[in-house]
Motif scaffolding. Structure first.
Motif, PDB file in Angstrom:
ATOM      1  N   MET A   1      19.065  69.576  56.725  1.00  0.00           N
ATOM      2  CA  MET A   1      20.027  69.798  55.822  1.00  0.00           C
ATOM      3  C   MET A   1      19.751  70.698  54.578  1.00  0.00           C
ATOM      4  O   MET A   1      18.481  70.663  54.242  1.00  0.00           O
ATOM      5  CB  MET A   1      20.416  68.303  55.092  1.00  0.00           C
ATOM      6  N   ARG A  40      32.518  67.630  54.376  1.00  0.00           N
ATOM      7  CA  ARG A  40      31.967  67.446  55.489  1.00  0.00           C
ATOM      8  C   ARG A  40      30.445  67.662  55.392  1.00  0.00           C
ATOM      9  O   ARG A  40      29.873  68.502  54.682  1.00  0.00           O
ATOM     10  CB  ARG A  40      32.495  68.627  56.395  1.00  0.00           C
ATOM     11  N   SER A  41      29.760  66.929  56.157  1.00  0.00           N
ATOM     12  CA  SER A  41      28.247  66.820  56.024  1.00  0.00           C
ATOM     13  C   SER A  41      27.677  68.010  56.744  1.00  0.00           C
ATOM     14  O   SER A  41      28.638  68.839  57.510  1.00  0.00           O
ATOM     15  CB  SER A  41      27.749  65.520  56.818  1.00  0.00           C
ATOM     16  N   PHE A  42      26.430  68.159  56.574  1.00  0.00           N
ATOM     17  CA  PHE A  42      25.729  69.408  57.281  1.00  0.00           C
ATOM     18  C   PHE A  42      25.711  69.281  58.681  1.00  0.00           C
ATOM     19  O   PHE A  42      26.106  70.336  59.106  1.00  0.00           O
ATOM     20  CB  PHE A  42      24.371  69.431  56.476  1.00  0.00           C
ATOM     21  N   ASP A  44      27.738  67.494  60.522  1.00  0.00           N
ATOM     22  CA  ASP A  44      29.289  67.659  61.098  1.00  0.00           C
ATOM     23  C   ASP A  44      29.615  69.281  61.171  1.00  0.00           C
ATOM     24  O   ASP A  44      30.228  69.458  62.067  1.00  0.00           O
ATOM     25  CB  ASP A  44      30.044  67.055  60.165  1.00  0.00           C
ATOM     26  N   LYS A  71      28.738  71.815  46.808  1.00  0.00           N
ATOM     27  CA  LYS A  71      27.827  70.791  47.614  1.00  0.00           C
ATOM     28  C   LYS A  71      27.864  69.680  46.849  1.00  0.00           C
ATOM     29  O   LYS A  71      27.298  69.507  45.746  1.00  0.00           O
ATOM     30  CB  LYS A  71      26.445  71.198  47.929  1.00  0.00           C
ATOM     31  N   GLU A  74      28.533  63.825  49.123  1.00  0.00           N
ATOM     32  CA  GLU A  74      29.258  63.309  50.296  1.00  0.00           C
ATOM     33  C   GLU A  74      29.242  64.562  51.218  1.00  0.00           C
ATOM     34  O   GLU A  74      29.559  64.382  52.587  1.00  0.00           O
ATOM     35  CB  GLU A  74      30.759  63.139  49.872  1.00  0.00           C
ATOM     36  N   GLY A  75      29.043  65.684  50.919  1.00  0.00           N
ATOM     37  CA  GLY A  75      28.989  66.920  51.756  1.00  0.00           C
ATOM     38  C   GLY A  75      29.344  68.109  50.989  1.00  0.00           C
ATOM     39  O   GLY A  75      29.244  68.347  49.869  1.00  0.00           O
ATOM     40  N   TYR A  76      30.064  68.954  51.810  1.00  0.00           N
ATOM     41  CA  TYR A  76      30.465  70.413  51.321  1.00  0.00           C
ATOM     42  C   TYR A  76      32.026  70.334  51.439  1.00  0.00           C
ATOM     43  O   TYR A  76      32.674  69.796  52.161  1.00  0.00           O
ATOM     44  CB  TYR A  76      30.010  71.434  52.344  1.00  0.00           C
TER      45      TYR A  76
END
Length: 313
Positions: A1, A40-42, A44, A71, A74-76
Motif C-alpha cells: 500500500m 476504495r482500498s489500495f 481494491d 487518502k 478507509e482508502g482513497y
C-alpha cells in the motif's frame, strides 16, 4: 500500500495539472473512484485498474494524491478537482464530438412563426428559422454558427455531448434552453457559470436604431439595447436583449412566474420567447447610459431601470 502521509491539497499550475492527468493509468484510477460509492482500498483499486505491477500502480496513485485524490484510513476518494475530471469525461466534453444535422422540432420562430430547426455541433445547439433572417439578419453577427444560406440564425446554446443521450431533437432543444437559461441567471448576477469568477456586466445602446426590415443596418441587431456579461477570469461571455440582465432579480422572476412563464423550464420555448420579446427599452440617458425596461404580459407591466448603479451592484 502507498506509504506516507497525504500531501496538503494545494493548487497546482495548469501545466502540472495536465501533465499529471496525461496518463491512462491515472485517468483510469480517477474514473474508478468516480464510480465508487465510498472510499476504495489500495488493493481494491489495484485489482480494478489494468496494471499488474504494484510498484508502477503505486507510483501513479501517489501522483494523484493531494490535489485530485484524498487518502484516508478507509482508502482513497476523489477531491473536488478529481470529481471535476470525472464530470468532464462523463459529459463527453473532452472525448466525444457528436453531430446532429438540422432537424425539425415542434416549435415556431418567435419572430415570424415559421417552422424551426435545431442542429448540434461542437457542444452547441443552434436554432434556425426556415423562412426569416433570424436574430441578426444576413450578417449573423456574433453567431459563429456557420449558418446555412437558406436559414436564419435564432441563437445558440451550450450543451455537453451527454445531453444528446436518449433525447429527441425537441428534448435536446429543451435541455439546451434550460441549461442556457441557468447560465443567464448566474451571469446576470455577476458570477461566471463556468469558473465562478466575477463577470463584467454591461449594456450597450445603438445610437441610430432603425429596424424597418427587422434588423438594424447600424448595429446588425433587432434589439436597440443589449446586455452582456463577460468573465474576468476565463473566456466565458454571453449576452442578448437587455431584459436578460434582469434574470437574477427576484421581482422580475416573480412577475414571470406569476404569469405562468418559467424562465428555466418553460412549457413551450416559442410561447416563452414570444412573451418576453415584446418589451420596450427606453433610453433616458446615454452618458452615463440609463435604460428603462418595460415588459407587459396579460395587461400587467413590469418596469425596471438599468444603469451604472445596477451594473455595479
Amino acid at each position: 500500500m502507498a506509504s506516507g502521509t497525504e500531501p496538503d491539497a494545494t493548487g497546482v499550475s495548469p501545466d502540472d495539472a495536465f501533465a499529471t492527468l496525461g496518463n491512462e493509468i491515472r485517468l483510469e484510477i480517477i474514473q474508478q473512484l468516480g464510480d465508487a460509492d465510498g472510499p476504495r482500498s489500495f488493493s481494491d483499486l489495484h485489482d480494478a485498474v489494468d496494471v499488474r505491477d504494484s510498484g508502477q500502480f503505486n507510483y501513479h496513485l501517489d501522483k494523484l494524491v493531494g490535489h485530485f485524490l484524498r487518502k484516508t484510513e478507509e482508502g482513497y476518494t476523489l477531491r473536488q478537482a478529481g470529481e471535476r475530471v470525472v464530470e468532464a469525461v462523463l459529459s463527453g466534453a473532452v472525448t466525444d464530438a457528436p453531430v446532429m444535422e438540422p432537424t425539425p422540432v415542434d416549435e415556431d420562430c418567435h419572430y415570424c412563426g415559421a417552422p424551426v430547426l435545431v442542429r448540434y455541433n461542437q457542444e452547441r445547439v443552434d436554432v434556425f428559422c426556415t423562412e426569416c433572417t433570424g436574430a441578426y439578419g444576413d450578417t449573423h453577427a456574433s453567431s459563429g454558427a456557420d449558418v446555412p444560406e437558406e436559414y436564419g440564425w435564432l441563437g445558440g446554446m451550450p450543451l455537453p455531448p451527454a445531453g444528446l443521450n436518449g433525447r429527441t431533437a425537441d428534448e435536446v432543444l429543451q435541455a439546451a434552453f434550460g441549461l442556457g437559461q441557468t447560465e443567464f441567471v448566474t451571469a446576470s448576477s455577476g458570477i461566471c457559470p463556468r469558473c465562478s469568477a466575477r463577470t463584467d456586466r454591461s449594456i450597450e445602446a445603438c445610437e441610430d436604431h432603425e429596424t424597418d426590415d427587422g434588423v438594424c443596418s447600424t448595429c446588425g441587431r433587432r434589439r436597440s439595447v443589449v446586455f452582456g456579461s463577460a468573465c474576468t477570469n476565463c473566456n466565458f461571455a454571453t449576452g442578448g436583449g437587455v431584459l436578460q440582465g434582469l434574470f437574477a432579480e427576484t421581482e422580475f422572476l416573480r412577475f414571470m412566474t406569476d404569469h405562468g412563464l418559467n424562465p428555466v423550464n418553460p412549457d413551450s420555448v416559442t410561447e416563452y420567447l414570444s412573451a418576453i420579446s415584446d418589451y420596450d427599452a427606453v433610453v433616458h440617458s446615454r452618458s452615463p447610459l440609463e435604460v428603462e425596461v418595460r415588459l407587459t404580459i396579460d395587461g400587467d407591466t413590469y418596469s425596471r431601470t438599468i444603469d451604472d448603479a445596477f451594473l455595479d451592484g
